[in-house]
Design a protein around this motif. Sequence first.
Motif, PDB file in Angstrom:
ATOM      1  N   PHE A   1      -1.555 -15.054  -1.462  1.00  0.00           N
ATOM      2  CA  PHE A   1      -1.061 -14.784  -0.094  1.00  0.00           C
ATOM      3  C   PHE A   1       0.339 -15.372   0.088  1.00  0.00           C
ATOM      4  CE2 PHE A   1      -0.628 -16.545   4.253  1.00  0.00           C
ATOM      5  CZ  PHE A   1      -0.602 -15.360   4.982  1.00  0.00           C
ATOM      6  N   ALA A   2       0.522 -16.636  -0.322  1.00  0.00           N
ATOM      7  CA  ALA A   2       1.824 -17.312  -0.172  1.00  0.00           C
ATOM      8  C   ALA A   2       2.917 -16.596  -0.982  1.00  0.00           C
ATOM      9  CB  ALA A   2       1.700 -18.772  -0.607  1.00  0.00           C
ATOM     10  N   SER A   3       2.575 -16.159  -2.204  1.00  0.00           N
ATOM     11  CA  SER A   3       3.561 -15.473  -3.062  1.00  0.00           C
ATOM     12  C   SER A   3       3.995 -14.138  -2.461  1.00  0.00           C
ATOM     13  CB  SER A   3       2.975 -15.222  -4.458  1.00  0.00           C
ATOM     14  OG  SER A   3       2.405 -16.390  -4.974  1.00  0.00           O
ATOM     15  N   LEU A   4       3.028 -13.385  -1.910  1.00  0.00           N
ATOM     16  CA  LEU A   4       3.341 -12.086  -1.293  1.00  0.00           C
ATOM     17  C   LEU A   4       4.216 -12.267  -0.054  1.00  0.00           C
ATOM     18  CD1 LEU A   4      -0.145 -10.410  -1.689  1.00  0.00           C
ATOM     19  CD2 LEU A   4       1.970  -9.509  -2.670  1.00  0.00           C
ATOM     20  N   LEU A   5       3.935 -13.345   0.690  1.00  0.00           N
ATOM     21  CA  LEU A   5       4.728 -13.633   1.896  1.00  0.00           C
ATOM     22  C   LEU A   5       6.178 -13.958   1.507  1.00  0.00           C
ATOM     23  CD1 LEU A   5       3.409 -13.396   4.608  1.00  0.00           C
ATOM     24  CD2 LEU A   5       3.182 -15.873   4.711  1.00  0.00           C
ATOM     25  N   TRP A   6       6.336 -14.734   0.431  1.00  0.00           N
ATOM     26  CA  TRP A   6       7.684 -15.072  -0.057  1.00  0.00           C
ATOM     27  C   TRP A   6       8.428 -13.792  -0.444  1.00  0.00           C
ATOM     28  CZ3 TRP A   6       8.798 -19.259  -4.393  1.00  0.00           C
ATOM     29  CH2 TRP A   6      10.182 -19.397  -4.532  1.00  0.00           C
ATOM     30  N   MET A   7       7.750 -12.895  -1.149  1.00  0.00           N
ATOM     31  CA  MET A   7       8.360 -11.622  -1.567  1.00  0.00           C
ATOM     32  C   MET A   7       8.818 -10.823  -0.339  1.00  0.00           C
ATOM     33  SD  MET A   7       8.769  -9.968  -4.558  1.00  0.00           S
ATOM     34  CE  MET A   7       9.159  -8.331  -5.163  1.00  0.00           C
TER      35      MET A   7
ATOM     36  N   LEU B   1      -3.484   2.334 -10.216  1.00  0.00           N
ATOM     37  CA  LEU B   1      -2.873   3.662 -10.075  1.00  0.00           C
ATOM     38  C   LEU B   1      -2.546   4.003  -8.629  1.00  0.00           C
ATOM     39  CD1 LEU B   1      -5.175   5.146 -12.742  1.00  0.00           C
ATOM     40  CD2 LEU B   1      -2.704   4.997 -12.931  1.00  0.00           C
ATOM     41  N   LEU B   2      -3.473   3.681  -7.711  1.00  0.00           N
ATOM     42  CA  LEU B   2      -3.217   4.041  -6.309  1.00  0.00           C
ATOM     43  C   LEU B   2      -2.153   3.144  -5.691  1.00  0.00           C
ATOM     44  CD1 LEU B   2      -6.850   4.851  -5.100  1.00  0.00           C
ATOM     45  CD2 LEU B   2      -5.067   6.442  -5.796  1.00  0.00           C
ATOM     46  N   SER B   3      -1.976   1.924  -6.246  1.00  0.00           N
ATOM     47  CA  SER B   3      -0.950   1.018  -5.702  1.00  0.00           C
ATOM     48  C   SER B   3       0.430   1.652  -5.800  1.00  0.00           C
ATOM     49  CB  SER B   3      -0.964  -0.309  -6.450  1.00  0.00           C
ATOM     50  OG  SER B   3      -0.742  -0.087  -7.822  1.00  0.00           O
ATOM     51  N   ARG B   4       0.680   2.394  -6.896  1.00  0.00           N
ATOM     52  CA  ARG B   4       1.986   3.054  -7.045  1.00  0.00           C
ATOM     53  C   ARG B   4       2.153   4.136  -5.979  1.00  0.00           C
ATOM     54  NH1 ARG B   4       0.351   3.412 -12.944  1.00  0.00           N
ATOM     55  NH2 ARG B   4       1.162   1.504 -13.868  1.00  0.00           N
ATOM     56  N   PHE B   5       1.090   4.863  -5.708  1.00  0.00           N
ATOM     57  CA  PHE B   5       1.113   5.931  -4.707  1.00  0.00           C
ATOM     58  C   PHE B   5       1.355   5.333  -3.309  1.00  0.00           C
ATOM     59  CE2 PHE B   5      -1.611   8.634  -1.826  1.00  0.00           C
ATOM     60  CZ  PHE B   5      -0.711   9.694  -1.737  1.00  0.00           C
ATOM     61  N   VAL B   6       0.540   4.317  -2.963  1.00  0.00           N
ATOM     62  CA  VAL B   6       0.646   3.669  -1.643  1.00  0.00           C
ATOM     63  C   VAL B   6       2.002   2.986  -1.503  1.00  0.00           C
ATOM     64  CG1 VAL B   6      -0.328   1.847  -0.169  1.00  0.00           C
ATOM     65  CG2 VAL B   6      -1.850   3.364  -1.428  1.00  0.00           C
ATOM     66  N   GLY B   7       2.427   2.254  -2.556  1.00  0.00           N
ATOM     67  CA  GLY B   7       3.720   1.560  -2.527  1.00  0.00           C
ATOM     68  C   GLY B   7       4.870   2.518  -2.262  1.00  0.00           C
ATOM     69  N   GLY B   8       4.840   3.666  -2.933  1.00  0.00           N
ATOM     70  CA  GLY B   8       5.902   4.666  -2.757  1.00  0.00           C
ATOM     71  C   GLY B   8       5.972   5.198  -1.337  1.00  0.00           C
TER      72      GLY B   8
ATOM     73  N   ARG C   1       9.910  -4.013   1.965  1.00  0.00           N
ATOM     74  CA  ARG C   1       9.338  -5.306   2.392  1.00  0.00           C
ATOM     75  C   ARG C   1       7.978  -5.133   3.066  1.00  0.00           C
ATOM     76  NH1 ARG C   1      13.174  -9.289   2.024  1.00  0.00           N
ATOM     77  NH2 ARG C   1      15.307  -8.534   1.845  1.00  0.00           N
ATOM     78  N   ALA C   2       7.832  -4.017   3.805  1.00  0.00           N
ATOM     79  CA  ALA C   2       6.586  -3.770   4.552  1.00  0.00           C
ATOM     80  C   ALA C   2       5.385  -3.766   3.609  1.00  0.00           C
ATOM     81  CB  ALA C   2       6.679  -2.438   5.288  1.00  0.00           C
ATOM     82  N   MET C   3       5.574  -3.229   2.396  1.00  0.00           N
ATOM     83  CA  MET C   3       4.446  -3.118   1.464  1.00  0.00           C
ATOM     84  C   MET C   3       3.903  -4.489   1.094  1.00  0.00           C
ATOM     85  SD  MET C   3       2.530  -0.936  -0.062  1.00  0.00           S
ATOM     86  CE  MET C   3       1.147  -2.049   0.157  1.00  0.00           C
ATOM     87  N   PHE C   4       4.808  -5.438   0.860  1.00  0.00           N
ATOM     88  CA  PHE C   4       4.352  -6.771   0.462  1.00  0.00           C
ATOM     89  C   PHE C   4       3.734  -7.528   1.652  1.00  0.00           C
ATOM     90  CE2 PHE C   4       7.465  -5.563  -2.747  1.00  0.00           C
ATOM     91  CZ  PHE C   4       6.689  -5.736  -3.896  1.00  0.00           C
ATOM     92  N   GLY C   5       4.246  -7.264   2.856  1.00  0.00           N
ATOM     93  CA  GLY C   5       3.664  -7.854   4.068  1.00  0.00           C
ATOM     94  C   GLY C   5       2.238  -7.363   4.292  1.00  0.00           C
ATOM     95  N   ILE C   6       2.041  -6.057   4.114  1.00  0.00           N
ATOM     96  CA  ILE C   6       0.690  -5.473   4.270  1.00  0.00           C
ATOM     97  C   ILE C   6      -0.251  -6.064   3.212  1.00  0.00           C
ATOM     98  CG2 ILE C   6      -0.642  -3.320   4.004  1.00  0.00           C
ATOM     99  CD1 ILE C   6       1.901  -1.870   5.207  1.00  0.00           C
ATOM    100  N   ALA C   7       0.257  -6.174   1.973  1.00  0.00           N
ATOM    101  CA  ALA C   7      -0.568  -6.732   0.889  1.00  0.00           C
ATOM    102  C   ALA C   7      -0.998  -8.172   1.208  1.00  0.00           C
ATOM    103  CB  ALA C   7       0.209  -6.699  -0.425  1.00  0.00           C
TER     104      ALA C   7
END
Length: 395
Positions: A88-94, A149-156, A165-171
Amino acid sequence: MQMNSTNGISRTVIWLMSVISGLVVANNYYNQPLLALISEDLHVPESAASKISVLTQLGYAAGLLLIVPLGDKLFRKKLILVDLVLVFASLLWMTFAQELWMLYVASLLIGATSVIPQLFVPIAAELSSDKEKSSNIGIVMSGLLLGILLSRFVGGIVGEMWGWRAMFGIAAGIMILVWFAVYKMLPDLQPNFKGTYKELMKSVFHLAKTQPVLRLASFRGAMAFGSMCALFTTLVFHMEKPPFNAGSSVVGSFGLAGAVGALAAAKVGKLQRFLDLDRIILYSLLIVLGSWAFTYFAGETYWGLIVGVILVDLGVQSSHIMNQTNYFLIKSNAVNRLNTVYMVSYFIGGSLGTWTASVAWQYAQWSGVCAVGATMGILALIAHLIFSKRISVTN
């Protein structure tokens, strides 16, 4: 959730581990379709942005080496809960990082902490009855593959709609939900290793040194995964140019094409009724090589790339499942440590494929990438042809 050796593990917990495996492993792959957006946003070259993918994979290899063996030494539930806080902390930093070096550090940490699925696979193996073992491991693995595989689809898609940035916040938000699910549902498991951390790590290296089946499986896995990573890391740069001129959501949707191949691969175990394990691995590696023919000769067309992506995923995931079947047959209670040796090699191979492909892209564009991917596939095939017979003879 009550567990005991007679009842095995409940179906609910298996499916929970499958879903969580997908959600956690996805953290490593959201960046791939977003690299072009990141390079644009931070005004850095594509080759500098693609190091984000390399560092995530190297981080994952480090986490597999340093964290996963602890599954034999510590209470796994507690280990997983502490690890999720770090994810969680690493994703927030990203999400909030402003400089490229910050993204590099955050990517390394995201990779290092997102290793929870590799603690789940041995749990599924350990708590399942012999009759259900392979199907339960298969369920956890299919969640893992779909997550990749779906992470690439959702991320895109998320990247194109709301920015990278929104993608990492959601993660990061998803990891909070995962923490509560693990806290409520996962059983407590007794550790099975009594020594120190140093002794634990020594035993990991001892396994790598003394088990030829594990070494060959690790090399084949590393080369095949490197071949696949070469394709997915540079696909975004290839497709933003003519004749495609495509955005990150189109590139991400190739993850869906890959899901077709990966889900087909989940059934590969059934072929063991008709073919031996070595032959299935041989055919899987030939499929990986065949995928590069489509990717190279029809690489300027959508259909060529789609066929290439489906085939590379089918070949890589089939060989991956068979490699794991191969070394889990070794009689040992060090399941987490066997898994560590294989998965560390696997992700070092992935980061090598990513790095060499991004260098090849710089100098020779798409044909250079295809050369890297095909070479790694050929190395896996040569090792398999030379050593698999020798190992089965000596065994």
